[in-house]
Design an enzyme around this catalytic site. Structure first.
Site, PDB file in Angstrom:
ATOM      1  N   HIS A 151       0.572  -1.485  -0.146  1.00  0.00           N
ATOM      2  CA  HIS A 151       0.053   0.101  -0.028  1.00  0.00           C
ATOM      3  C   HIS A 151       0.934   1.150  -0.048  1.00  0.00           C
ATOM      4  O   HIS A 151       1.674   1.382  -1.023  1.00  0.00           O
ATOM      5  CB  HIS A 151      -0.783  -0.087   1.295  1.00  0.00           C
ATOM      6  CG  HIS A 151      -2.160   0.837   1.362  1.00  0.00           C
ATOM      7  ND1 HIS A 151      -2.454   1.913   0.229  1.00  0.00           N
ATOM      8  CD2 HIS A 151      -3.070   0.952   2.250  1.00  0.00           C
ATOM      9  CE1 HIS A 151      -3.460   2.571   0.503  1.00  0.00           C
ATOM     10  NE2 HIS A 151      -3.897   2.245   1.928  1.00  0.00           N
TER      11      HIS A 151
ATOM     12  N   HIS B   8      -2.600  -2.222  -9.764  1.00  0.00           N
ATOM     13  CA  HIS B   8      -3.492  -1.246  -8.834  1.00  0.00           C
ATOM     14  C   HIS B   8      -4.768  -2.336  -8.946  1.00  0.00           C
ATOM     15  O   HIS B   8      -5.164  -2.833  -9.964  1.00  0.00           O
ATOM     16  CB  HIS B   8      -3.714   0.037  -9.409  1.00  0.00           C
ATOM     17  CG  HIS B   8      -4.314   0.818  -8.155  1.00  0.00           C
ATOM     18  ND1 HIS B   8      -5.939   0.713  -7.784  1.00  0.00           N
ATOM     19  CD2 HIS B   8      -4.128   1.843  -7.404  1.00  0.00           C
ATOM     20  CE1 HIS B   8      -6.109   1.553  -6.976  1.00  0.00           C
ATOM     21  NE2 HIS B   8      -4.984   2.338  -6.410  1.00  0.00           N
TER      22      HIS B   8
ATOM     23  N   ASP C 280       2.578   5.475  -6.626  1.00  0.00           N
ATOM     24  CA  ASP C 280       3.892   5.193  -5.770  1.00  0.00           C
ATOM     25  C   ASP C 280       5.177   5.353  -6.719  1.00  0.00           C
ATOM     26  O   ASP C 280       6.068   5.335  -6.188  1.00  0.00           O
ATOM     27  CB  ASP C 280       3.758   3.924  -4.985  1.00  0.00           C
ATOM     28  CG  ASP C 280       2.870   4.390  -3.737  1.00  0.00           C
ATOM     29  OD1 ASP C 280       1.978   3.647  -3.571  1.00  0.00           O
ATOM     30  OD2 ASP C 280       2.664   5.444  -3.166  1.00  0.00           O
TER      31      ASP C 280
HETATM   32  C1  SDX Z   1      -1.530   2.223  -3.279  1.00  0.00           C
HETATM   33  O1  SDX Z   1      -6.203   0.966  -3.501  1.00  0.00           O
HETATM   34  C2  SDX Z   1      -5.551   2.041  -3.430  1.00  0.00           C
HETATM   35  O2  SDX Z   1      -6.500   2.860  -4.153  1.00  0.00           O
HETATM   36  C3  SDX Z   1      -4.550   2.416  -3.090  1.00  0.00           C
HETATM   37  C4  SDX Z   1      -3.733   3.683  -3.466  1.00  0.00           C
HETATM   38  C5  SDX Z   1      -4.148   4.865  -2.511  1.00  0.00           C
HETATM   39  O3  SDX Z   1      -4.040   5.764  -3.085  1.00  0.00           O
HETATM   40  O4  SDX Z   1      -4.790   4.424  -1.575  1.00  0.00           O
HETATM   41  O5  SDX Z   1      -3.666   3.748  -4.892  1.00  0.00           O
HETATM   42  C6  SDX Z   1      -2.294   3.400  -3.010  1.00  0.00           C
HETATM   43  O6  SDX Z   1      -1.513   1.346  -2.229  1.00  0.00           O
HETATM   44  C7  SDX Z   1      -1.231   2.054  -4.605  1.00  0.00           C
HETATM   45  C8  SDX Z   1      -0.377   0.560  -4.924  1.00  0.00           C
HETATM   46  C9  SDX Z   1       0.971   0.233  -4.129  1.00  0.00           C
HETATM   47  N1  SDX Z   1       1.403  -0.873  -4.262  1.00  0.00           N
HETATM   48  C10 SDX Z   1       2.406  -1.306  -4.955  1.00  0.00           C
HETATM   49  O7  SDX Z   1       2.789  -0.365  -6.168  1.00  0.00           O
HETATM   50  C11 SDX Z   1       2.993  -2.578  -4.956  1.00  0.00           C
HETATM   51  C12 SDX Z   1       2.990  -3.330  -6.004  1.00  0.00           C
HETATM   52  N2  SDX Z   1       1.578  -3.726  -6.425  1.00  0.00           N
HETATM   53  C13 SDX Z   1       1.137  -4.925  -6.094  1.00  0.00           C
HETATM   54  O8  SDX Z   1       1.557  -5.578  -4.930  1.00  0.00           O
HETATM   55  C14 SDX Z   1      -0.438  -5.098  -6.579  1.00  0.00           C
HETATM   56  O9  SDX Z   1      -0.387  -4.501  -7.766  1.00  0.00           O
HETATM   57  C15 SDX Z   1      -1.470  -4.384  -5.788  1.00  0.00           C
HETATM   58  C16 SDX Z   1      -1.242  -4.747  -4.247  1.00  0.00           C
HETATM   59  C17 SDX Z   1      -1.317  -2.927  -5.914  1.00  0.00           C
HETATM   60  C18 SDX Z   1      -2.960  -4.856  -6.129  1.00  0.00           C
HETATM   61  O10 SDX Z   1      -2.791  -6.051  -5.913  1.00  0.00           O
HETATM   62  P1  SDX Z   1      -4.094  -6.989  -6.625  1.00  0.00           P
HETATM   63  O11 SDX Z   1      -5.156  -6.075  -7.118  1.00  0.00           O
HETATM   64  O12 SDX Z   1      -4.538  -7.857  -5.397  1.00  0.00           O
HETATM   65  O13 SDX Z   1      -3.449  -7.736  -7.723  1.00  0.00           O
HETATM   66  P2  SDX Z   1      -2.880  -9.251  -7.391  1.00  0.00           P
HETATM   67  O14 SDX Z   1      -1.751  -9.086  -6.578  1.00  0.00           O
HETATM   68  O15 SDX Z   1      -4.085 -10.579  -7.447  1.00  0.00           O
HETATM   69  O16 SDX Z   1      -2.041  -9.467  -8.968  1.00  0.00           O
HETATM   70  C19 SDX Z   1      -2.797  -9.831 -10.005  1.00  0.00           C
HETATM   71  C20 SDX Z   1      -1.902 -10.408 -10.941  1.00  0.00           C
HETATM   72  C21 SDX Z   1      -0.864 -11.493 -10.390  1.00  0.00           C
HETATM   73  O17 SDX Z   1      -0.225 -12.246 -11.083  1.00  0.00           O
HETATM   74  P3  SDX Z   1      -0.923 -13.879 -11.392  1.00  0.00           P
HETATM   75  O18 SDX Z   1      -0.982 -14.576 -10.152  1.00  0.00           O
HETATM   76  O19 SDX Z   1      -2.346 -13.600 -12.230  1.00  0.00           O
HETATM   77  O20 SDX Z   1       0.163 -14.601 -12.300  1.00  0.00           O
HETATM   78  O21 SDX Z   1      -0.787  -9.427 -11.268  1.00  0.00           O
HETATM   79  C22 SDX Z   1       0.417  -9.698 -10.825  1.00  0.00           C
HETATM   80  C23 SDX Z   1       0.232 -10.582  -9.550  1.00  0.00           C
HETATM   81  O22 SDX Z   1       1.533 -11.742  -9.450  1.00  0.00           O
HETATM   82  N3  SDX Z   1       0.906  -8.525 -10.351  1.00  0.00           N
HETATM   83  C24 SDX Z   1       2.356  -8.124 -10.306  1.00  0.00           C
HETATM   84  C25 SDX Z   1       2.254  -6.815  -9.722  1.00  0.00           C
HETATM   85  N4  SDX Z   1       0.987  -6.318  -9.140  1.00  0.00           N
HETATM   86  C26 SDX Z   1       0.187  -7.582  -9.688  1.00  0.00           C
HETATM   87  N5  SDX Z   1       3.452  -8.510 -10.698  1.00  0.00           N
HETATM   88  C27 SDX Z   1       4.465  -7.943 -10.880  1.00  0.00           C
HETATM   89  N6  SDX Z   1       4.524  -6.619 -10.060  1.00  0.00           N
HETATM   90  C28 SDX Z   1       3.496  -5.977  -9.566  1.00  0.00           C
HETATM   91  N7  SDX Z   1       3.681  -4.806  -9.053  1.00  0.00           N
END
Ligand code: SDX
Length: 442
Positions: free
Chosen positions: A281, A320, A376
């Site tokens: 997050h 996201h 971010d």
């Molecule tokens: C914020 O929600 C909000 O509004 C939050 C926010 C706010 O203003 O409050 O916008 C702020 O928290 C932004 C997000 C910051 N986090 C990151 O940058 C961390 C990296 N991102 C991820 O961990 C992920 O994308 C999330 C946590 C942001 C979202 O996760 P989801 O929606 O639960 O997606 P998921 O983990 O189920 O991923 C879906 C697929 C997976 O692959 P498969 O299992 O289908 O093969 O996408 C892949 C994941 O492995 N994936 C990524 C990835 N994010 C998702 N692979 C590599 N790098 C990534 N960053």
């Protein structure tokens, strides 16, 4: 169980009726009419479908497909990459408003008239004085304590230090708590930063703007007047507009959930700080800088991306839950990163970030999963260029988000549909069994 979507208009439980679902439970042969409203089916209507003694519940880890509230504060369209606060597109607010103005909009639903804006600015400017107990609390932390731990503790301590912040105002009286919480969040952030440097805290300067005062509390040197650099002041103000609120994200959900117990807004906001701290997050902006530093050079980007696609690493700052297109905030921040980095003669880490983005936008792994830069990805580069250490990046996110958290807490507290959060579970533990005293367990 078979489900047909019945388009006939039917009275819906929601405010925006969209027909009904006719659901036949093949276990009992019973048919149910489930009203559809606002793109949702009420779980309470689902619960009317019974085969045994208790009705159905929905199972939704991470609340991916569950609406928990009705809210008028922020609207996101993830496919279109659209974000608006109370109807105003983020691009217009970032270009023309100030953060304090946006905070008023989030809290009150309208942009303030000139006189109201002045009064609001004054309330925030004069609401951030930290008393001796807060100073002692911050000073009690190890020098190298993570500033988010300090912020979490200090926000949670506010009702103890300022009992008036734990009480709702008398009926009809204005609520001083939003202004105080926004102001104290900024003061505590700067205190945490200076504590890490072994420097005494600086009192708020009520004559400066919200970002200008923050800069003074962060960087003012003993005995010297603080000169606000208007470029840094503007960059911070825009960054804070972009971080003010974001609908039902993890930390806002925490604030609403904790607030549903009837606890004061400071304690609910402390829960938001705790959730924001996580690397998935708000902690992602710090994780992005660590990732860019680890990659070290543009020539190492391709190899790092291989690890990401193998699932060994996450590309921090990408992806996201809602945006399946560009996060509109990332677009604005990227532009600012270019402008601000001119102040700091560029950044080798920016070149690495640009190369990561370029590769990701062309690579099937990311395109298929609709992974784009989020808020971010570039923000840390700006904070770094402003001379802010990466341990402070998530604190920089928390400062403006206090306004969104308080707005969401207020909306939830006033929502007649809301009640204390107490979700169900699917039990996977041991069946009933009899206690055996320790001496007979062998
Ligand atoms: C914020 O929600 C909000 O509004 C939050 C926010 C706010 O203003 O409050 O916008 C702020 O928290 C932004 C997000 C910051 N986090 C990151 O940058 C961390 C990296 N991102 C991820 O961990 C992920 O994308 C999330 C946590 C942001 C979202 O996760 P989801 O929606 O639960 O997606 P998921 O983990 O189920 O991923 C879906 C697929 C997976 O692959 P498969 O299992 O289908 O093969 O996408 C892949 C994941 O492995 N994936 C990524 C990835 N994010 C998702 N692979 C590599 N790098 C990534 N960053």
């Amino acid at each position: 169980m078979t489900v047909q979507h019945d388009h006939k208009g039917a009275k819906s439980a929601g405010e925006n009726p969209q027909g009904t679902l006719s659901v036949t439970d093949d276990r009992t042969g019973e048919t149910y009419e489930l009203p559809v409203a606002d793109g949702t089916v009420r779980a309470a209507d689902l619960n009317k479908i019974k085969a045994e003694e208790i009705g159905l519940a929905s199972y939704d880890p991470g609340l991916v497909y569950t609406a928990t509230c009705r809210s008028a504060i922020t609207f996101l369209d993830g496919d279109a990459g659209h974000l608006a606060h109370r109807g105003y597109p983020i691009e217009e607010l970032a270009a023309q408003a100030t953060f304090i103005e946006v905070a008023h909009l989030l809290l009150n639903g309208e942009l303030p008239k000139a006189a109201d804006l002045k009064a609001w600015e004054r309330a925030v400017a004069t609401g951030g004085t930290a008393d001796e107990h807060l100073h002692k609390l911050v000073a009690s932390f190890p020098r190298d304590a993570h500033p988010m731990s300090i912020m979490l503790s200090a926000m949670g301590a506010l009702p103890a230090v300022y009992p008036e912040l734990a009480q709702a105002p008398a009926d009809g009286e204005p609520d001083p708590r939003p202004a105080r919480l926004i102001a104290l969040g900024s003061t505590i952030a700067a205190m945490a930063y200076r504590h890490g440097l072994g420097e005494a805290p600086v009192a708020p300067d009520t004559e400066l703007s919200f970002p200008g005062n923050f800069m003074s509390m962060m960087w003012k040197k003993d005995g010297q007047p603080y000169e606000v650099d208007p470029r840094v002041e503007k960059a911070l103000d825009v960054l804070w507009i972009l971080h003010a609120d974001h609908e039902q994200n993890c930390s806002t959900n925490a604030v609403r959930s904790v607030g549903s117990s009837g606890v004061d807004p400071c304690s609910a906001v402390a829960a938001g700080v705790a959730a924001l701290y996580g690397p998935l997050h708000g902690g992602a902006n710090e994780a992005v800088l660590n990732m860019l530093r680890e990659i070290g050079d543009v020539s190492n980007v391709a190899e790092f991306m291989t690890h990401v696609k193998n699932g060994e690493r996450r590309l921090m700052g990408f992806g996201h839950r809602v945006y399946k297109n560009y996060d509109p905030r990332a677009t604005i921040i990227k532009k600012y990163a270019m402008d601000v980095l001119d102040i700091a003669d560029g950044s080798p880490l920016l070149d690495i970030a640009l190369e990561l983005e370029k590769i990701a936008l062309d690579d099937d792994y990311f395109v298929q999963r609709r992974l784009y830069p989020n808020v971010d990805f570039y923000s840390g580069l700006i904070y770094q260029a402003l001379g802010i250490p990466s341990k402070m990046f998530t604190v920089m996110f928390a400062v403006p988000r206090v306004s969104g958290w308080v707005a969401q807490w207020m909306e939830s507290a006033a929502d007649p549909e809301q009640k204390i959060v107490r979700p169900r579970q699917i039990y996977t533990g041991a069946p009933t069994r009899t206690y055996i005293p320790a001496q007979r367990r062998d």
